[in-house]
Design a protein around this motif. Structure first.
Motif, mmCIF file in Angstrom:
data_model
loop_
_atom_site.group_PDB
_atom_site.id
_atom_site.type_symbol
_atom_site.label_atom_id
_atom_site.label_comp_id
_atom_site.label_asym_id
_atom_site.label_seq_id
_atom_site.Cartn_x
_atom_site.Cartn_y
_atom_site.Cartn_z
ATOM 1 N N TYR A 179 -111.926 45.461 37.391
ATOM 2 C CA TYR A 179 -110.563 45.958 37.304
ATOM 3 C C TYR A 179 -109.777 45.139 36.287
ATOM 4 O O TYR A 179 -110.007 43.936 36.119
ATOM 5 N N TYR A 180 -108.830 45.804 35.638
ATOM 6 C CA TYR A 180 -107.989 45.131 34.655
ATOM 7 C C TYR A 180 -106.981 44.202 35.332
ATOM 8 O O TYR A 180 -106.353 44.550 36.333
ATOM 9 N N VAL A 181 -106.824 43.024 34.756
ATOM 10 C CA VAL A 181 -105.699 42.137 35.035
ATOM 11 C C VAL A 181 -104.827 42.190 33.784
ATOM 12 O O VAL A 181 -105.308 41.922 32.678
ATOM 13 N N VAL A 182 -103.543 42.548 33.946
ATOM 14 C CA VAL A 182 -102.723 42.903 32.792
ATOM 15 C C VAL A 182 -101.404 42.133 32.778
ATOM 16 O O VAL A 182 -100.769 41.946 33.821
ATOM 17 N N ALA A 183 -101.015 41.701 31.586
ATOM 18 C CA ALA A 183 -99.667 41.164 31.356
ATOM 19 C C ALA A 183 -99.102 41.855 30.119
ATOM 20 O O ALA A 183 -99.755 41.883 29.069
ATOM 21 N N THR A 184 -97.915 42.426 30.252
ATOM 22 C CA THR A 184 -97.267 43.102 29.123
ATOM 23 C C THR A 184 -95.842 42.584 28.982
ATOM 24 O O THR A 184 -95.171 42.302 29.980
ATOM 25 N N THR A 185 -95.388 42.471 27.750
ATOM 26 C CA THR A 185 -94.042 41.948 27.508
ATOM 27 C C THR A 185 -92.985 42.892 28.061
ATOM 28 O O THR A 185 -93.175 44.110 28.128
ATOM 29 N N ARG A 186 -91.850 42.302 28.420
ATOM 30 C CA ARG A 186 -90.729 43.049 28.963
ATOM 31 C C ARG A 186 -89.537 42.965 28.016
ATOM 32 O O ARG A 186 -89.299 41.924 27.383
ATOM 33 N N PHE A 187 -88.787 44.049 27.931
ATOM 34 C CA PHE A 187 -87.522 44.096 27.184
ATOM 35 C C PHE A 187 -87.730 43.770 25.697
ATOM 36 O O PHE A 187 -86.873 43.143 25.064
ATOM 37 N N THR A 188 -88.870 44.168 25.144
ATOM 38 C CA THR A 188 -89.131 43.998 23.713
ATOM 39 C C THR A 188 -89.367 45.376 23.101
ATOM 40 O O THR A 188 -89.938 46.264 23.741
ATOM 41 N N PRO B 31 -103.392 49.996 33.707
ATOM 42 C CA PRO B 31 -102.409 50.432 34.701
ATOM 43 C C PRO B 31 -101.012 50.342 34.115
ATOM 44 O O PRO B 31 -100.662 49.344 33.476
ATOM 45 N N PRO B 32 -100.200 51.378 34.291
ATOM 46 C CA PRO B 32 -98.873 51.369 33.668
ATOM 47 C C PRO B 32 -97.965 50.317 34.280
ATOM 48 O O PRO B 32 -98.077 49.971 35.460
ATOM 49 N N GLY B 33 -97.052 49.828 33.456
ATOM 50 C CA GLY B 33 -96.072 48.873 33.918
ATOM 51 C C GLY B 33 -94.869 49.563 34.527
ATOM 52 O O GLY B 33 -94.795 50.791 34.584
#
Length: 527
Positions: A269-278, A302-304
């Protein structure tokens, strides 16, 4: 004679018991060097500790005494700061330029501090120049003593995730950018544990702890694991109400711990980190691998969460202090009723981004901080005048005065269009309120005065305010700064001098015998 012998034996028995009861000592030698790595696929210079990038994980137990000899093999002065460690009575070991002289090249300094009455997930990183942009950071995990239970079953494993934005440019190039009067550019990517891809392995049906920290320079991120719920249990040393989340926002300098049960089918399974407010979204992925899995990760990430600030704000408000749980001590966290104490005063802290002399600077209450050549703590202790003036609004070295045990309200006012993050060394504090627009006295009506989260770093949303309450019970010189390192470097910081006129070792330790001297402190007689 027999009675005398028994008395002597009894005395030595008590003496030996007391000696044995002293908290454990842990000794380390860390050597800081440059090295080569390609975290984003491009070879670049990074900062290593004992040859590691990121640096070694410092695992310890509540009240351990840490004796750490740091050897600097870089071509620039260097310091480490221990993000979130309170350094009780001991700002001498804080590792920032207001308290310590930087370690010169080819020299060393031995840190001596205790993880006094703390438990939880923390980090360390370089506080000098822009070294943090090159590495030298790592995790600092404090585990509970066996006599103090934690409010959850022991997990089957413990994973540390250091997540943050990253630049392909060297730390010296980024420093030159700031020195030339320009802000930092947009980062090139996000790393998880210094890599573009990591793997975490666990058994189906078991529960694991994920300790997640934002070790980056500028960007908030959202953390999630494909198909799995996150049960939050600890935030920066505080046990919290154990709520389930699909994802969690983590702002610069912040840390939390979640429990994740591997209750899905055997797969990856994916472990995900995506930037916020950029405007441009950056993503980093890792893999959660079930030990019996034969299937690789697949499908879209997986969507944020929604991009709006309101979603993040409501999540922040939903995270609450567990009043009935102990932390590092057996007494309940809620035994100190912070909401029933009237603050002695309100301190306003407003960030801004002024252009001074044609160059970009950042400021607190209109003052852009410049580090004096003599550390503030040394100047204060050795009675060196002219380095700073307490509460002066005309000095570039802004130092606010506070009395020991004073209880204060601090309001962070953010009139800019970007999210801000603030950190206070030596303390944790209650984050009692968030709100849009300008703070007013009527804003207090919305404060959480019962079970607000206590932590050392808080976010302030765009065009908004955040209010905290803090008991100034730790004497010393403490850094209040933007956790966004380019802003800190260009002046968005100050110091708080917490002081008692009656000198006592029960309030603050004396200057260490191995303290480095620099600036006007060179040659001064130690008291």
């Amino acid at each position: 004679m027999r009675i005398l012998l028994i008395s002597i034996l009894a005395f030595w028995s008590v003496f030996v018991t007391v000696v044995k009861a002293e908290d454990a000592y842990k000794f380390y030698t860390w050597t800081v060097t440059y090295g080569k790595a390609s975290p984003l696929g491009v070879p670049q210079q990074v900062i290593l500790i004992n040859g590691q990038f990121p640096g070694p994980t410092l695992d310890c137990v509540t009240n351990d005494n840490i004796i750490l000899n740091l050897i600097n093999r870089l071509d620039q002065p260097f310091l480490l700061t221990w993000n979130g460690i309170k350094q009780r009575k001991n700002s001498w070991q804080d590792g920032v330029l207001g308290t310590n002289c930087a370690i010169p090249p080819n020299s060393n300094y031995t840190y001596k501090f205790q993880t006094k009455d703390q438990i939880g997930s923390y980090t360390y990183f370089p506080s000098t120049l822009m070294h943090r942009a090159a590495g030298g950071f790592g995790a600092l995990n404090i585990y509970a003593r066996t006599v103090i239970p934690v409010p959850y079953p022991k997990p089957a494993g413990d994973f540390t995730l250091l997540i943050g934005d990253w630049y392909k440019a060297s730390h010296k190039v980024l420093q030159q950018t700031l020195d030339s009067g320009k802000p930092l550019p947009f980062p090139h990517g996000i790393l998880i544990n210094g890599r573009s891809r990591s793997t975490f392995i666990g058994d189906q049906g078991k529960t694991y702890m994920f300790r997640v920290s934002n070790i980056g320079l500028t960007a908030s991120f959202n953390f999630r694991i494909q198909g799995h719920k996150l049960k939050i249990v600890e935030v920066e040393g505080s046990h919290v109400i154990q709520s389930m989340y699909d994802s969690l926002d983590v702002h610069v300098g912040q840390s939390f711990a979640v429990l994740v049960t591997l209750d899905r089918s055997c797969s990856d399974y994916y472990v995900v980190a995506t930037t916020r407010f950029t405007k441009t979204a950056l993503a980093a992925t890792a893999v959660l691998h079930y030990t019996s899995s034969l299937a690789a990760v697949s499908g879209p990430l997986p969507p944020g969460p929604p991009g709006e600030v309101e979603w993040s704000l409501q999540q922040a408000r939903s995270c609450r202090w567990n009043l009935t749980s102990n932390a590092a001590r057996p007494n309940p966290q809620g035994s100190f009723h912070y909401g029933k104490i009237t603050p002695s005063r309100t301190i306003f802290v407003a960030n801004s981004a002024p252009i001074i002399g044609g160059k970009q600077r950042y400021a607190v209450n209109g003052i852009s901080y410049i580090n004096p050549k003599t550390p503030l703590k040394l100047a204060d202790y050795l009675n060196i005048t002219g380095v700073f003036t307490l509460n002066s609004t005309r000095s570039s070295a802004l130092v606010l005065g506070a009395s020991l045990h004073e209880f204060v309200e601090i309001v962070f006012q953010n009139n800019e269009d970007t999210i801000q993050t603030w950190h206070l060394d030596g303390y944790d504090f209650w984050v009692v309120g968030f709100g849009a627009g300008k703070w007013t006295e009527a804003s207090r009506q919305g404060y959480n005065l019962v079970d607000a989260l206590t932590r050392h770093t808080t976010q302030v949303y765009p065009k908004s305010w955040t209010a905290i309450l803090v008991s100034m019970d730790n004497e010393g010189m403490w850094n209040l700064r933007s956790a966004m390192w380019g802003r800190q470097y260009l002046g968005q910081q100050l110091y708080v001098r917490v002081y008692d006129p009656v000198k006592s070792l029960s309030n603050e330790y004396d200057m260490p015998t191995n303290a480095l001297l620099c600036g006007r402190a060179v040659g001064k007689i130690r008291r």
